[in-house]
Design an enzyme around this catalytic site. Sequence first.
Site: not given
Length: 319
Positions: A113, A246, A276
């Site tokens: 990520c 993020h 996500n």
Amino acid sequence: MVRSIIAGTGSALPANRVSNAELAERVDTTDEWIIERTGIRFRHIAGPDETTATLGADAARRAIEAAGLTPADIGMIVLATATPDNTFPSSATKIQALLGIPDAVAFDVAAVCSGFLYALGIADSMIRTGTANHALVIGSETFSRILDWEDRGTCVLFGDGAGAVVLSAEENSDRGILSSSLHADGGHGELLYVDGGPSTTGTVGKLRMKGREVFRHAVKNLADVLGTALDKAGVAAGEVDWVVPHQANIRILEATAKKLGLPMDRVVVTVDRHANTSAASVPLALDTAIRDGRITRGQTLVLEAMGGGFTWGASVVRY
Ligand code: UT7
């Protein structure tokens, strides 16, 4: 002095958009639980013809166009992904072929990520040392392929997509990437990982996560790294126009903003529609907020992410 400026951005999402209610038909969950615990309402899921490379190439084409360049101008492609099309060659070279770029430095970066922050930091360093004048920095993921669709604790959280920026060298510039701060702590690998791989099981594997523990580390690490990146850039938190985080969980975004004393109306939120998307989430959010007019030239941005490894990082950018 040479700086790397953001010359253009682009993004791409799979055509198939899936609501929480649709997921609840196949997994033991509810729209209410997902919205309350995560802020997610929709995610896009790649079809058979949509891959990390095709989505990345679509996002890259839009970023090149926004920068007023052509593919032949690009000298470097840095792709952040944890879900490459193949173990090798890199999906960056596949994107190069899809875009018809004759020669370039091209490679993938694996930092899950935080991958886009890592890719941005690497590309920035290489631009400033003269490797290329124009670089594509892409985050592209198809996490739907590594989800365990029987595990309601993870499968509702992720989506597919891609975002890209063109970084260009600019002499004596007062804009561009002002600082980057990148970190890793491999001691927490077992909290967020994929249980397969070419050198262990010989299979692709599925994503496994201890969500609550990851959440705790995320809030602390992100607040720390935002402070470090701002200090390095000589920018006060009050001077930040937009945080582009993020997009893992609205509650992480809120907790991080609170720690920094920043109101939520200065945080770009796309987790509700993208979920996500790992390395794609920061450039997807950035492109969304640039194209809808929220982020304008001259503004000061902070990009930040945290993910598997653990890895985490932040960059301060004058757009
Ligand atoms: O991108 C990399 C970074 N990743 C992250 O930042 C993710 C960080 N973690 C999170 O976002 C949150 O921890 C989650 C959203 C994953 C989970 O939220 P939580 O508030 O920490 O919930 P929990 O895991 O503690 O689970 C609470 C309850 C459990 O039931 P019991 O044991 O209390 O009876 C779960 O079984 O919620 C249950 N649950 C669900 N219920 C309905 C877990 N998943 C679901 C679901 N639908 N999808």
